[in-house]
Design a protein around this motif. Structure first.
Motif, PDB file in Angstrom:
ATOM      1  N   SER A  51      12.230  -1.516  -1.797  1.00 31.58           N
ATOM      2  CA  SER A  51      11.990  -0.079  -1.797  1.00 31.58           C
ATOM      3  C   SER A  51      11.010   0.319  -0.718  1.00 31.58           C
ATOM      4  O   SER A  51      10.123  -0.451  -0.350  1.00 31.58           O
ATOM      5  N   ALA A  52      11.183   1.544  -0.240  1.00 39.98           N
ATOM      6  CA  ALA A  52      10.082   2.217   0.432  1.00 39.98           C
ATOM      7  C   ALA A  52       9.022   2.463  -0.627  1.00 39.98           C
ATOM      8  O   ALA A  52       9.334   2.773  -1.779  1.00 39.98           O
ATOM      9  N   ALA A  53       7.760   2.303  -0.251  1.00 39.03           N
ATOM     10  CA  ALA A  53       6.670   2.504  -1.203  1.00 39.03           C
ATOM     11  C   ALA A  53       5.434   2.972  -0.456  1.00 39.03           C
ATOM     12  O   ALA A  53       5.290   2.742   0.747  1.00 39.03           O
ATOM     13  N   SER A  54       4.540   3.630  -1.173  1.00 35.64           N
ATOM     14  CA  SER A  54       3.260   4.003  -0.588  1.00 35.64           C
ATOM     15  C   SER A  54       2.543   2.747  -0.124  1.00 35.64           C
ATOM     16  O   SER A  54       2.576   1.721  -0.808  1.00 35.64           O
ATOM     17  N   SER A  55       1.871   2.826   1.008  1.00 33.87           N
ATOM     18  CA  SER A  55       1.181   1.633   1.500  1.00 33.87           C
ATOM     19  C   SER A  55       0.110   1.156   0.521  1.00 33.87           C
ATOM     20  O   SER A  55      -0.181  -0.039   0.442  1.00 33.87           O
ATOM     21  N   ILE A  56      -0.443   2.069  -0.280  1.00 31.84           N
ATOM     22  CA  ILE A  56      -1.439   1.661  -1.258  1.00 31.84           C
ATOM     23  C   ILE A  56      -0.823   0.856  -2.400  1.00 31.84           C
ATOM     24  O   ILE A  56      -1.513   0.057  -3.041  1.00 31.84           O
ATOM     25  N   GLU A  57       0.470   1.019  -2.658  1.00 31.17           N
ATOM     26  CA  GLU A  57       1.114   0.255  -3.727  1.00 31.17           C
ATOM     27  C   GLU A  57       1.089  -1.236  -3.415  1.00 31.17           C
ATOM     28  O   GLU A  57       0.839  -2.063  -4.301  1.00 31.17           O
ATOM     29  N   ILE A  73       6.862   3.763   7.783  1.00 28.32           N
ATOM     30  CA  ILE A  73       6.875   5.184   8.082  1.00 28.32           C
ATOM     31  C   ILE A  73       5.428   5.622   8.271  1.00 28.32           C
ATOM     32  O   ILE A  73       4.592   5.412   7.391  1.00 28.32           O
ATOM     33  N   GLY A  74       5.148   6.151   9.469  1.00 20.27           N
ATOM     34  CA  GLY A  74       3.775   6.526   9.778  1.00 20.27           C
ATOM     35  C   GLY A  74       3.729   7.416  10.996  1.00 20.27           C
ATOM     36  O   GLY A  74       4.730   7.997  11.405  1.00 20.27           O
ATOM     37  N   SER A  75       2.547   7.520  11.575  1.00 18.69           N
ATOM     38  CA  SER A  75       2.385   8.362  12.762  1.00 18.69           C
ATOM     39  C   SER A  75       1.299   7.792  13.654  1.00 18.69           C
ATOM     40  O   SER A  75       0.423   7.046  13.194  1.00 18.69           O
ATOM     41  N   ARG A  76       1.366   8.144  14.927  1.00 16.04           N
ATOM     42  CA  ARG A  76       0.324   7.769  15.898  1.00 16.04           C
ATOM     43  C   ARG A  76      -0.547   8.983  16.231  1.00 16.04           C
ATOM     44  O   ARG A  76      -1.076   9.094  17.311  1.00 16.04           O
ATOM     45  N   SER A 102       1.255  15.740  -6.958  1.00 22.91           N
ATOM     46  CA  SER A 102       1.422  14.621  -7.894  1.00 22.91           C
ATOM     47  C   SER A 102       2.389  13.574  -7.353  1.00 22.91           C
ATOM     48  O   SER A 102       2.540  12.505  -7.951  1.00 22.91           O
ATOM     49  N   GLN A 103       3.035  13.863  -6.221  1.00 22.37           N
ATOM     50  CA  GLN A 103       4.024  12.936  -5.667  1.00 22.37           C
ATOM     51  C   GLN A 103       3.407  11.852  -4.794  1.00 22.37           C
ATOM     52  O   GLN A 103       4.091  10.940  -4.360  1.00 22.37           O
ATOM     53  N   THR A 104       2.112  11.961  -4.511  1.00 23.92           N
ATOM     54  CA  THR A 104       1.509  11.071  -3.533  1.00 23.92           C
ATOM     55  C   THR A 104       0.466  10.151  -4.137  1.00 23.92           C
ATOM     56  O   THR A 104      -0.250  10.536  -5.061  1.00 23.92           O
ATOM     57  N   HIS A 105       0.404   8.922  -3.613  1.00 23.70           N
ATOM     58  CA  HIS A 105      -0.700   8.013  -3.894  1.00 23.70           C
ATOM     59  C   HIS A 105      -1.484   7.735  -2.615  1.00 23.70           C
ATOM     60  O   HIS A 105      -2.693   7.886  -2.568  1.00 23.70           O
ATOM     61  N   THR A 106      -0.765   7.337  -1.560  1.00 23.63           N
ATOM     62  CA  THR A 106      -1.439   6.977  -0.310  1.00 23.63           C
ATOM     63  C   THR A 106      -2.155   8.165   0.322  1.00 23.63           C
ATOM     64  O   THR A 106      -3.300   8.046   0.758  1.00 23.63           O
ATOM     65  N   SER A 107      -1.508   9.316   0.392  1.00 25.73           N
ATOM     66  CA  SER A 107      -2.124  10.467   1.045  1.00 25.73           C
ATOM     67  C   SER A 107      -3.359  10.929   0.294  1.00 25.73           C
ATOM     68  O   SER A 107      -4.343  11.371   0.905  1.00 25.73           O
ATOM     69  N   GLY A 174      -8.719   5.944  15.894  1.00 26.00           N
ATOM     70  CA  GLY A 174      -7.965   5.705  17.112  1.00 26.00           C
ATOM     71  C   GLY A 174      -6.673   4.940  16.903  1.00 26.00           C
ATOM     72  O   GLY A 174      -5.994   4.589  17.875  1.00 26.00           O
ATOM     73  N   LEU A 175      -6.283   4.697  15.654  1.00 26.71           N
ATOM     74  CA  LEU A 175      -5.116   3.872  15.346  1.00 26.71           C
ATOM     75  C   LEU A 175      -4.022   4.678  14.639  1.00 26.71           C
ATOM     76  O   LEU A 175      -4.283   5.739  14.081  1.00 26.71           O
ATOM     77  N   PRO A 176      -2.790   4.154  14.641  1.00 27.29           N
ATOM     78  CA  PRO A 176      -1.735   4.778  13.840  1.00 27.29           C
ATOM     79  C   PRO A 176      -2.080   4.704  12.356  1.00 27.29           C
ATOM     80  O   PRO A 176      -2.876   3.855  11.929  1.00 27.29           O
ATOM     81  N   PHE A 177      -1.455   5.590  11.589  1.00 24.97           N
ATOM     82  CA  PHE A 177      -1.586   5.504  10.135  1.00 24.97           C
ATOM     83  C   PHE A 177      -0.224   5.224   9.532  1.00 24.97           C
ATOM     84  O   PHE A 177       0.761   5.885   9.863  1.00 24.97           O
ATOM     85  N   ILE A 178      -0.172   4.255   8.633  1.00 23.97           N
ATOM     86  CA  ILE A 178       1.070   3.887   7.956  1.00 23.97           C
ATOM     87  C   ILE A 178       1.032   4.433   6.540  1.00 23.97           C
ATOM     88  O   ILE A 178       0.282   3.956   5.691  1.00 23.97           O
ATOM     89  N   PHE A 179       1.852   5.448   6.296  1.00 26.25           N
ATOM     90  CA  PHE A 179       1.912   6.057   4.973  1.00 26.25           C
ATOM     91  C   PHE A 179       2.775   5.242   4.023  1.00 26.25           C
ATOM     92  O   PHE A 179       2.479   5.167   2.828  1.00 26.25           O
ATOM     93  N   GLY A 180       3.850   4.669   4.540  1.00 23.34           N
ATOM     94  CA  GLY A 180       4.770   3.936   3.680  1.00 23.34           C
ATOM     95  C   GLY A 180       5.235   2.647   4.302  1.00 23.34           C
ATOM     96  O   GLY A 180       5.355   2.532   5.529  1.00 23.34           O
TER      97      GLY A 180
END
Length: 274
Positions: A51-57, A73-76, A102-107, A174-180
């Protein structure tokens, strides 16, 4: 064996899942769609194989999962779909209350890190549905909105201050963030290694196809959104779907900040599928 595959129910994963769901890449996936928090729970309960999952999972239960390499899935920088929408400048949110999706854990965890490490403020939190709250006429001090809801609410006239959490993370680190990330159940892997390896190969093949055909994905996504083709392409072009060195460095640093701020018990090692 039919593979149970979790899909985040947002447009940002369309480039990965469209090739699978349309049959462009043949597969045996049974795809279950939902918000990140729901997929986290399904993985934690052992009800999905991949599965795709929150990075915190992954950080919360690294003993249960393997990471899938080369996909995330993330951004620079600006991510556009993870926004703190505020009635006040961020420095004036001290002791005010933020409505958190309520849909988010990582954010939500990232917001806490940014408050402590970048903005140096303390706030209260409530959890709920931002769109429904606004439709009732209520106006929280600030809202943490994610996914398609963030794209739809980002220009709400009552929230003139828009802080992009992807950009705030880049300001801090200064780094990318990985949300999932994509994760595999270790139990499923041990039971069906060859089948799961084939499934992972299909998933990465789909990601590569989607990235190569991103313009087509922009148009397809815009048809399901209030955004124009140009706006959707701007959104997709700000995303990263790879998990290369910079992305791994950003993910590891995020885990360090989570530990520092008491949001996880230990910094996990990154274990990819063998």
């Amino acid at each position: 064996m039919s593979i149970q595959l979790g899909k985040i129910g947002y447009l940002n994963v369309l480039p990965i899942y469209h090739p699978l769901e349309s049959g462009l890449i043949t597969n045996d996936f049974q795809i279950q769609s939902g918000p990140p928090a729901a997929l986290n729970n399904l993985m934690d309960d052992g009800k999905l194989d991949i599965s795709a999952a929150s990075s915190i999972e992954y950080a919360r239960h690294p003993e249960k999962y393997y990471l899938v390499p080369n996909i995330a899935i993330g951004s620079r920088g600006p991510v556009q779909s993870v926004l703190l929408l505020s009635r006040y400048p961020v420095e004036e949110l001290q002791e005010k209350t933020i409505l958190v999706s309520s849909q988010t854990h990582t954010s939500a965890a990232l917001l806490s890190v940014l408050q402590n490490e970048l903005w140096k403020i303390e706030t209260g939190y409530t959890t709920g549905n931002a769109t429904a709250t606004l439709e009732k006429g209520e106006r929280p001090d600030a809202i943490l909105a994610i996914g398609d809801e963030a794209l739809n609410l980002r220009f709400h006239p009552d929230y003139p201050h828009r802080i992009d959490l992807g950009e705030a993370w880049r300001e801090l680190t200064g780094l990318p963030f990985i949300f999932g990330v994509w994760i595999v159940q270790r139990e499923s892997w041990e039971a069906s290694k060859k089948t799961l390896m084939d499934a992972v190969s299909k998933l990465i093949e789909a990601k590569d196809w989607g990235v190569k055909n991103i313009q087509q994905m922009c148009t397809l996504a815009a048809n399901e959104s209030c955004l124009s083709d140009k706006e959707m392409c701007s959104y997709f072009n700000g995303l990263v779907y790879d998990l290369a060195k910079d992305e791994i460095d950003g993910l590891t640093l995020f885990y360090s900040h989570l530990k520092k701020n008491g949001l996880i018990n230990a910094i996990p090692e990154l274990h990819f599928i063998p």
